[in-house]
Scaffold this active site. Sequence first.
Site, short mmCIF file in Angstrom:
data_model
loop_
_atom_site.label_atom_id
_atom_site.label_comp_id
_atom_site.label_asym_id
_atom_site.label_seq_id
_atom_site.Cartn_x
_atom_site.Cartn_y
_atom_site.Cartn_z
CB ILE A 1 -21.10 -14.87 -19.05
CG1 ILE A 1 -22.31 -13.95 -19.24
CG2 ILE A 1 -21.56 -16.33 -19.12
CD1 ILE A 1 -22.97 -14.05 -20.62
CB THR B 1 -25.38 -13.44 -28.60
OG1 THR B 1 -26.63 -12.78 -28.39
CG2 THR B 1 -24.77 -12.84 -29.87
CG ASP B 2 -30.71 -14.40 -28.01
OD1 ASP B 2 -29.92 -13.45 -27.95
OD2 ASP B 2 -31.74 -14.46 -27.31
CE1 TYR C 1 -22.10 -8.56 -28.42
CE2 TYR C 1 -24.47 -8.79 -28.77
CZ TYR C 1 -23.29 -9.25 -28.22
OH TYR C 1 -23.29 -10.41 -27.48
#
Length: 380
Positions: free
Chosen positions: A13, A140-141, A165
């Site tokens: 990204i 992040t979601d 994570y």
Amino acid sequence: MKTYLVTGAAGFIGANYIKYILAKHDDIKVVVLDLLTYAGNLGTIAEDIDDERCFFVKGDICDAQLADELFAKFKFEVVVNFAAESHVDRSIENPQLFLQTNILGTQNLLDAARRAWVTGRDEKGYPTWRKGVRFHQVSTDEVYGSLGETGFFTEETPLNPHSPYSASKTSADHIVCAYHDTYHMPVSITRCSNNYGPYQFPEKLIPLIIKNILEGKQLPVYGEGTNIRDWLYVEDHCKAIDMVVTQAKDGSIYNVGGHNERQNIQIVKLTIRTIHDMMEQEPALRNLLKKQEKDAEGNIRIDWINESLITFVKDRLGHDQRYGIDPSKIKEDLGWYPETTFEVGIVKTIRWNLENQAWIKDVTSGDYQKYYEKMYSDRC
Ligand code: NAD
Ligand code: DAU
């Protein structure tokens, strides 16, 4: 001219993001800081590094001395922190590295920014900050945990991560917020759903499936393939980050996603079908296949590119069932919406992967084979 420190931009990204912002804004400079782990590839951004508007530094976000030296040399106004260990399956194998990079690395960058950006104290003792500075955390979601059959993640959803994570990313978010609340540091956070697009490392579902099809390998689907992810084309994510960094209020948090929920098995079936159809329409693409059996007319056969390639394997431990983003806040506040439909994005992504075999070969030339054997021989 504003100078950005963009960490982790040799990865998926981050690389797309620097390409996006360098093309969009001609009044910014970018310094990339990246450790070039297995997930980072300098070749991805080689054409962008010109030592005028875009510089590259190989280094660790956990290195305090390096961070101070870079702030002193380049006088950053903006930090965008992409650098992370990003793969859930690897975090299950080696959690400590995730805590080290994702939590302590973020905190180290925050401290370096604080040392460089604080100009004094206000009457209450809070630090005062250089004008126009911003620390942006790419989150992040997954920090929200897992959804049942209904509902969506909003910015108010309680944080409830499950994997090492996501727990490390949640901790990083908490630290970023703590620096805002405690020191009034100008920060922002975006929490995005699953990205797909060019330059994604083929350990992640979509590029892994494409790679395996070309190699004639089985396609590993965890559990029953019914887990749901909310897919977003990477450029739409880059645009959202750019809008938040340049327009959002200090301390703001935005969810980024596009009401594009799909079961994993649907993604895999669609990828199979799309590759098959592309090869039917463009026979030259068949030369990319490792399996080169010919039919009676001398054409390379593609009839084996079908759902029989799918193999259901042992599930991921603690596998989150469903993610789904409510993007209302970023839409209402900043006017962001996902521009690329999934139908268009998936075809672009598959084509990119087919046409960039040299890149795939390059990034998988190291330990990828060992990784694949270790992770997938255990599961089958
Ligand atoms: P990636 O794994 O492709 O890239 C990570 C980059 O960080 C690599 O270039 C790597 O070399 C670098 N890096 C790792 N450890 C480092 C360290 N200690 N110091 C400096 N650089 C280091 O990851 P990605 O998929 O591009 O994700 C980027 C960010 O976006 C991550 O923070 C991730 O949590 C977040 N995110 C990813 C997704 C997704 O779908 N991929 C979705 C939402 C959020
Ligand atoms: O939601 C955002 C997150 O999306 C990011 O924070 C992470 O950095 C990113 O890696 C991604 O996490 P996921 O675990 O959702 O992505 P992954 O591509 O690994 O897996 C997507 C889904 O596909 C998940 O439900 C697991 C499944 N899967 C994955 C692989 C690699 C399979 O069924 N087979 C596979 O071989």
